[in-house]
Design a protein around this motif. Structure first.
Motif, PDB file in Angstrom:
ATOM      1  N   ALA A  19       4.677  10.463  -3.690  1.00 41.39           N
ATOM      2  CA  ALA A  19       3.991   9.587  -2.751  1.00 41.39           C
ATOM      3  C   ALA A  19       4.233   8.122  -3.081  1.00 41.39           C
ATOM      4  O   ALA A  19       4.147   7.261  -2.216  1.00 41.39           O
ATOM      5  CB  ALA A  19       2.504   9.884  -2.767  1.00 41.39           C
ATOM      6  N   ALA A  20       4.563   7.853  -4.341  1.00 38.90           N
ATOM      7  CA  ALA A  20       4.728   6.463  -4.739  1.00 38.90           C
ATOM      8  C   ALA A  20       5.929   5.827  -4.054  1.00 38.90           C
ATOM      9  O   ALA A  20       5.967   4.624  -3.841  1.00 38.90           O
ATOM     10  CB  ALA A  20       4.893   6.365  -6.241  1.00 38.90           C
ATOM     11  N   PHE A  21       6.908   6.644  -3.752  1.00 39.33           N
ATOM     12  CA  PHE A  21       8.129   6.086  -3.200  1.00 39.33           C
ATOM     13  C   PHE A  21       8.159   6.170  -1.677  1.00 39.33           C
ATOM     14  O   PHE A  21       8.577   5.237  -1.010  1.00 39.33           O
ATOM     15  CB  PHE A  21       9.350   6.791  -3.792  1.00 39.33           C
ATOM     16  N   ALA A  22       7.696   7.290  -1.148  1.00 33.52           N
ATOM     17  CA  ALA A  22       7.803   7.491   0.290  1.00 33.52           C
ATOM     18  C   ALA A  22       7.167   6.360   1.105  1.00 33.52           C
ATOM     19  O   ALA A  22       7.834   5.772   1.946  1.00 33.52           O
ATOM     20  CB  ALA A  22       7.199   8.838   0.663  1.00 33.52           C
ATOM     21  N   PRO A  23       5.912   5.984   0.816  1.00 32.97           N
ATOM     22  CA  PRO A  23       5.287   5.009   1.707  1.00 32.97           C
ATOM     23  C   PRO A  23       5.813   3.595   1.486  1.00 32.97           C
ATOM     24  O   PRO A  23       5.477   2.696   2.241  1.00 32.97           O
ATOM     25  CB  PRO A  23       3.804   5.074   1.332  1.00 32.97           C
ATOM     26  N   ALA A  24       6.598   3.383   0.431  1.00 36.13           N
ATOM     27  CA  ALA A  24       7.079   2.040   0.160  1.00 36.13           C
ATOM     28  C   ALA A  24       7.879   1.506   1.347  1.00 36.13           C
ATOM     29  O   ALA A  24       7.973   0.306   1.561  1.00 36.13           O
ATOM     30  CB  ALA A  24       7.927   2.026  -1.099  1.00 36.13           C
ATOM     31  N   ALA A  25       8.474   2.439   2.088  1.00 38.96           N
ATOM     32  CA  ALA A  25       9.266   2.021   3.235  1.00 38.96           C
ATOM     33  C   ALA A  25       8.380   1.523   4.379  1.00 38.96           C
ATOM     34  O   ALA A  25       8.811   0.750   5.220  1.00 38.96           O
ATOM     35  CB  ALA A  25      10.130   3.179   3.722  1.00 38.96           C
ATOM     36  N   LEU A  26       7.138   1.981   4.398  1.00 39.53           N
ATOM     37  CA  LEU A  26       6.240   1.592   5.480  1.00 39.53           C
ATOM     38  C   LEU A  26       5.801   0.137   5.314  1.00 39.53           C
ATOM     39  O   LEU A  26       5.993  -0.477   4.287  1.00 39.53           O
ATOM     40  CB  LEU A  26       4.997   2.490   5.472  1.00 39.53           C
ATOM     41  N   ALA A  27       5.181  -0.356   6.328  1.00 37.73           N
ATOM     42  CA  ALA A  27       4.635  -1.700   6.243  1.00 37.73           C
ATOM     43  C   ALA A  27       3.451  -1.685   5.281  1.00 37.73           C
ATOM     44  O   ALA A  27       2.942  -0.642   4.909  1.00 37.73           O
ATOM     45  CB  ALA A  27       4.186  -2.155   7.618  1.00 37.73           C
ATOM     46  N   GLN A  28       2.994  -2.859   4.871  1.00 34.25           N
ATOM     47  CA  GLN A  28       1.885  -2.975   3.938  1.00 34.25           C
ATOM     48  C   GLN A  28       0.635  -2.295   4.484  1.00 34.25           C
ATOM     49  O   GLN A  28      -0.120  -1.692   3.746  1.00 34.25           O
ATOM     50  CB  GLN A  28       1.625  -4.460   3.659  1.00 34.25           C
ATOM     51  N   ASP A  29       0.427  -2.375   5.792  1.00 36.35           N
ATOM     52  CA  ASP A  29      -0.742  -1.730   6.375  1.00 36.35           C
ATOM     53  C   ASP A  29      -0.640  -0.232   6.173  1.00 36.35           C
ATOM     54  O   ASP A  29       0.388   0.362   6.469  1.00 36.35           O
ATOM     55  CB  ASP A  29      -0.821  -2.018   7.884  1.00 36.35           C
ATOM     56  N   GLY A  30      -1.700   0.360   5.674  1.00 34.12           N
ATOM     57  CA  GLY A  30      -1.688   1.798   5.495  1.00 34.12           C
ATOM     58  C   GLY A  30      -0.997   2.245   4.237  1.00 34.12           C
ATOM     59  O   GLY A  30      -1.079   3.412   3.880  1.00 34.12           O
ATOM     60  N   ALA A  31      -0.307   1.323   3.551  1.00 36.60           N
ATOM     61  CA  ALA A  31       0.309   1.711   2.287  1.00 36.60           C
ATOM     62  C   ALA A  31      -0.800   1.933   1.267  1.00 36.60           C
ATOM     63  O   ALA A  31      -1.809   1.233   1.284  1.00 36.60           O
ATOM     64  CB  ALA A  31       1.249   0.622   1.799  1.00 36.60           C
ATOM     65  N   PRO A  32      -0.640   2.938   0.410  1.00 36.03           N
ATOM     66  CA  PRO A  32      -1.720   3.244  -0.526  1.00 36.03           C
ATOM     67  C   PRO A  32      -1.963   2.121  -1.536  1.00 36.03           C
ATOM     68  O   PRO A  32      -1.039   1.380  -1.872  1.00 36.03           O
ATOM     69  CB  PRO A  32      -1.248   4.516  -1.222  1.00 36.03           C
ATOM     70  N   ILE A  33      -3.187   2.005  -1.965  1.00 31.45           N
ATOM     71  CA  ILE A  33      -3.522   1.103  -3.063  1.00 31.45           C
ATOM     72  C   ILE A  33      -3.349   1.891  -4.350  1.00 31.45           C
ATOM     73  O   ILE A  33      -3.999   2.921  -4.558  1.00 31.45           O
ATOM     74  CB  ILE A  33      -4.978   0.615  -2.949  1.00 31.45           C
TER      75      ILE A  33
END
Lengths: 409, 614
Positions: A22-36
């Protein structure tokens, strides 16, 4: 060399991918919704009996928070690691979490020395560290720093709660038994100080310092017996406690004596004793499912539903750790460490134990503990006659606490 | 009052019986197979867990004792499996190499026990009919203690009968004295070794099972008992069962009375007793010189590095110097840890590989270096570099004091005296709270401002550890190194040509200690804090595993070993059940390369025809 280094780095990267997809997958997404991202360290293999319930506690809270939409639309992601019980390893992991994974803060730790090591690292690397479980008061006073906050009531608080009860008994001569390391000596010192404050003419007639997890229970019990005390203050725990209880009750050490015992009401320590648990010991601990306050019941039921067992002390500490993080992240306008630190000052947390706050003066939470007696109900050991002791009442005043802190912190 | 002391004596004797059971098994196994069996504590723990499961299922008195015996038998079969599947394949490896395999077994058993019995402590039932106390001279004595006081000598008697009155016993005693000779006479060694291992494991399992009525069964039992068990074996004399019994009585009774006078002493008492006994009687109370060593085969001489090797080493050094360019926030942290581990392992290798003096307590000098540097900053207010200098000085001083005693012994006894020295130092750092902070350690020992950048500190570590490694290489190839190696291969001949071997060994001990101190002071500034763990047995064992795993017969061995250990551990700890996985990896390396990684690499190069066979 280039190839060797390249393979090595590729290996590490592949590993990181495998472990924290999960640490890598959402990195591509915008900051919104990216995990803290939040880092977590504990002695999962070395201290499994205590850290397992703790992990179940924070996992439950994490699930609830993320199911409810996370923090301002962002889920919390916990990168959890085992330190194997070694402070140097814990620092290496903390370093990786902070400098490679860029977590916003770190929480966790159970053993006092690991808590202190990570707290010192947090101070050096200017990262917020919420020490969940360590009991040593060095963390908040003598070695306290502005980056470290501590959740669980420490040695001093718990000893003070017990000293208050001990003073109500008519025991005048006391013997103490404690494991031979910092936790044991600190606890004995705090208990002596607080009890003498309340009852100046008590006498301490015997001390026993068995090595941690290697108690020679028979000999120790007899040494205590020889001093014929009115009361006994016990700090041993885990396997040592079981041996001490067995040898002590066989030899009649506890007959007609007041026994005051630190933490022994915690299910982690009490349950393994089964039907042999001593009755009438004055203890600090956690009565588990018996606590029926409106804040606590939903937690206990959710915990039982998810894990199929009653919550233990570690569970509630783990749960409260995550609730602290939730309160912090909801209130903080951004994730900069300085902002988080300002937000932590006096932060009020809603939790199953009732609301508590983090004192700005020494970074200690006012979360309390339950004080009561041990008893046997339906063949199982439980706490009876208990009440919740609010942590605030057992901390030194803010002015006194300030004197205990190093300067410029 | 008389009654009180008598009761205290009985308590001590009951403890002695439980200690004797586990120690006797360890002693028998060592005597015949020369395996220093770290997994003996694991067998003890398994015996206790299996007994717990059995006695909580089987009813009554009969059920209890059947459960205890069955648990011991089951442990014996587990021991047999370990011997047949693993140890049998590596008896021809260098001395002590089998220890690495037993370390792997320890890790696997820890995870297996957690998976099978769960994390919570298990309190078994008391022994039926023996669950109360009787009054002797008015003092309450648990009946079960009295039973144990009987069981100990009975087991001793049975072992004596087995050894004196059976053919198997005669063979075991013969093998304890000279196992090559026994082999040459046509005795089937496989059967002898396996059966010995089974008997030893049976005793460990019995010891564990008999503890069920006394204490809770838990996951820390294995490591908590193993230190004391070794102490008892050594005091008694390796391989001597009677010795183990006498030693167990001495330790337990001393402790029973020790806690009355000075309660803090129980932390280091066994190790103090061991140190005194070894200084007075170098082979333990009942040991013989033969029990110190296996047959020692002179090692092949060290070879100068070929040009290709020098080229590779240069490339590695340049590559290491370029590492900061590739940093991702963590690579340098790992790099510094790696350098520290390499120097620590190499300094231990200087002692045991080059000097032939095996140390089970090398972490003491690493820890002394770390504590001295930390105290120099915290108490003396010295800046970083002078403080780092003080580390090796303190370590050398410590090595000078303890080394003087240690070099008078040899083989396993020397190793155990170094262990005792390390435990005593550990006890001091642990208890001297006003100076060392005790378990709370010393905090806030970070690099000076100019070196606070990670890359700068990495270069400091690279320079210091690199220099340390070069010095070790230089020492090994110097005339002084020749003397050490000569003394290792034949002390008698070295003395005969007029070399004062003890003096040279003492100097070697001091040098190795000082270099470990360098590693310690680099370590402390990279972590910012130091705790008694740095001097503890666990850390010494880590060093030992690195050296043995890498290959004790090559100067590159400890470097390979340290790299493998640190990198695999860092990786594997991210996984669930990492201890079992780590254990399996270690066993795999051990079985694939029975002469260590360096030996394995050498054979691989020979196979690829990149190197002429040695």
């Amino acid at each position: 060399m280039l190839t060797r280094r390249a393979t090595f780095r590729a290996g590490i990267a592949a590993l990181a991918l495998a472990v924290t997809p999960a640490a890598f997958a959402p990195a591509a997404l915008a900051q919104d919704g990216a995990p803290i991202k939040v880092g977590e360290i504990n002695s999962y293999t070395r201290m499994a009996a205590f850290t397992e319930p703790y992990k179940k506690g924070w996992e439950l809270a994490l699930e609830e928070i993320n199911a409810a939409g996370g923090i301002k639309g962002r889920p919390i992601e916990v990168l959890s690691r085992d330190d194997g019980g070694d402070p140097a390893t814990a620092i290496r992991i903390a370093d990786e979490l902070v400098n490679r994974e860029n977590v916003s803060l770190i929480f966790g730790t159970f053993l006092s020395n690991i808590g202190l090591a990570v707290s010192d690292f947090a101070n050096q690397s200017q990262t917020l560290f919420i020490a969940s479980e360590p009991l040593t008061d060095e963390l908040i006073w003598a070695s306290g720093n502005r980056y470290t906050y501590r959740l669980r009531p420490g040695t001093h608080m718990q000893a003070a709660m017990l000293a208050e009860q001990a003073a109500k008994t008519d025991a005048m001569t006391w013997a103490v038994i404690a494991p031979n390391y910092a936790y044991g000596t600190d606890a004995v010192e705090a208990f002596k100080r607080e009890l003498t404050k309340l009852k100046p003419d008590v006498k301490f007639v015997e001390e026993q310092w068995p090595p941690l997890f290697n108690i020679d229970a028979g000999s120790t019990v007899r040494a205590l017996e020889q001093s014929k005390p009115d009361g006994i203050f016990n700090v041993t725990f885990g396997g040592d406690l079981a041996k001490f209880v067995r040898e002590g009750s066989l030899r009649g050490l506890f007959d007609d004596r007041v026994v005051v015992s630190l933490l022994s009401g915690e299910p982690e320590y009490l349950e393994p004793l089964g039907a042999e648990a001593p009755e009438g010991w004055i203890v600090t601990g956690y009565p588990g499912m018996d606590v029926d306050t409106p804040e606590h019941t939903p937690f206990a039921e959710a915990y039982q539903a998810k894990w199929g067992e009653a919550p233990k002390t570690g569970s509630i500490v783990g749960y409260n750790s995550m609730m602290t993080i939730k309160a912090l992240l909801e209130k903080a306008p951004n994730l900069e460490t300085e902002t988080l630190l300002t937000t932590m000052e006096g932060l009020r947390v809603t939790a199953p134990t009732g609301d508590f706050l983090f004192r700005p003066v020494d970074n200690q939470a006012t979360m309390g503990a339950w004080v009561g007696k041990t008893g046997i109900v339906d063949g199982a050991p439980v706490m009876v006659d208990w009440h919740y002791a609010d942590g605030e009442d057992y901390l030194p005043s803010e002015a006194d606490a300030l004197k205990l802190r190093p300067e410029n912190q | 009052m008389m009654g009180f002391y008598f009761a205290q004596l009985l308590t001590g004797l009951a403890n002695a019986s439980s200690l004797f059971l586990i120690a006797s098994g360890l002693s028998i196994i060592f005597g015949v197979t020369r395996v220093v069996n770290f997994a003996h504590g694991s067998l003890y723990m398994l015996g206790a867990y299996i007994a717990y499961s059995l006695v909580t299922t089987l009813p009554g008195v009969f059920g209890f004792w059947t459960g205890v015996i069955l648990a011991a038998v089951a442990t014996a079969f587990i021991g047999a499996a370990i011997e047949i599947l693993i140890l049998r394949r590596i008896y021809h490896s260098p001395e002590l190499f089998q220890l690495v395999a037993t370390f792997g077994v320890v890790l696997i058993v820890q995870d297996a026990a957690l998976a099978i019995w769960g994390s919570e402590d298990l309190l078994g039932p008391r022994a039926p009919l023996l669950d109360r106390a009787v009054r002797i001279f008015g003092e309450p004595i648990p009946e079960y203690d009295l039973a144990l006081i009987v069981i100990g000598p009975v087991v001793l008697g049975l072992i004596w009968l087995l050894f004196q009155r059976t053919r198997w016993g005669i063979l075991v005693r013969a093998a304890t004295q000279d196992r090559e000779m026994v082999g040459a006479l046509g005795v089937n060694q496989h059967v002898l070794f396996t059966s010995t291992f089974m008997v030893g494991s049976f005793l460990a399992g019995l010891g564990g099972a008999l503890q069920v009525p006394r204490e809770s069964v838990n996951l820390l039992m294995d490591l908590n008992i193993i230190g004391q068990a070794f102490v008892v074996v050594v005091i008694g004399g390796m391989g001597s069962v009677t010795g183990a019994f006498v030693a167990a009585v001495i330790i337990s009774v001393a402790n029973a009375f020790g806690v009355l006078v000075w309660p803090q002493i129980s932390l280091i008492l066994p190790f103090l007793v061991m140190a005194v006994v070894l200084i007075v009687r170098p082979y333990g109370l009942f040991g013989t010189p033969a029990s110190a060593h296996g047959a020692s085969v002179p090692e092949a001489p060290l070879r100068a590095m070929p040009p290709a090797g020098i080229a590779v080493a240069a490339i590695v050094a340049v590559g290491a110097a370029l590492l900061p360019l590739a940093d991702d926030g963590f690579l340098l942290v790992l790099g510094i840890d790696l350098l520290v581990a390499m120097l620590f392992a190499a300094s231990l290798h200087l002692l045991m590989g080059v000097g032939g003096m095996v140390s089970f307590g090398h972490a003491a000098y690493f820890g002394l270096g770390a504590y001295a540097a930390a105290l120099a900053v915290k108490s003396l207010g010295l800046p970083m570099l002078p403080a780092m200098l003080l580390g090796p000085v303190a370590a050398a001083f410590g090595a000078m004091v303890f080394g003087w005693f240690c070099v008078r012994l040899s083989g396993v006894y020397l190793a155990m005296l170094t262990l005792a020295a390390a435990q005593i130092l550990w006890g001091i750092t642990f208890q001297w709270q006003s100076v060392t902070g005790g378990d709370d350690g010393i905090l806030g020992v970070w690099p000076a401002r100019w070196a606070s950048d990670r890359a700068v500190y990495f270069y400091i570590a690279l320079a210091l550890c690199g220099a340390g490694l070069l010095i070790i290489r230089r020492i090994a190839h110097s005339p002084f190194g020749y003397v050490l190696r000569g003394g290792r291969d034949s002390a008698l001949r070295a003395e005969a040509i007029g070399i004062d071997l003890k003096a040279h060994q003492w100097l070697g001990f001091i040098l190795a200690g000082a270099l470990a101190g360098v590693a310690g002071s680099v370590f402390v500034f990279s972590k910012g804090s130091v705790f008694p763990d740095t001097l503890a047995i666990g850390h010494s064992v880590d060093g030992l595993i690195m050296v043995l795993l890498g290959g004790v017969q090559s100067l590159l061995g400890p470097l390979f070993g340290a790299a493998a250990f640190v990198l695999i551990e860092d990786w594997v700890m991210r996984l669930d059940h990492w201890r079992a996985i780590f254990g399996v990896i270690i066993l795999a390396i051990v079985l694939l390369a029975p002469d260590g990684i360096a030996g394995g690499v050498g054979r691989l190069l020979t196979l690829l025809r990149l190197r002429r066979p040695a």
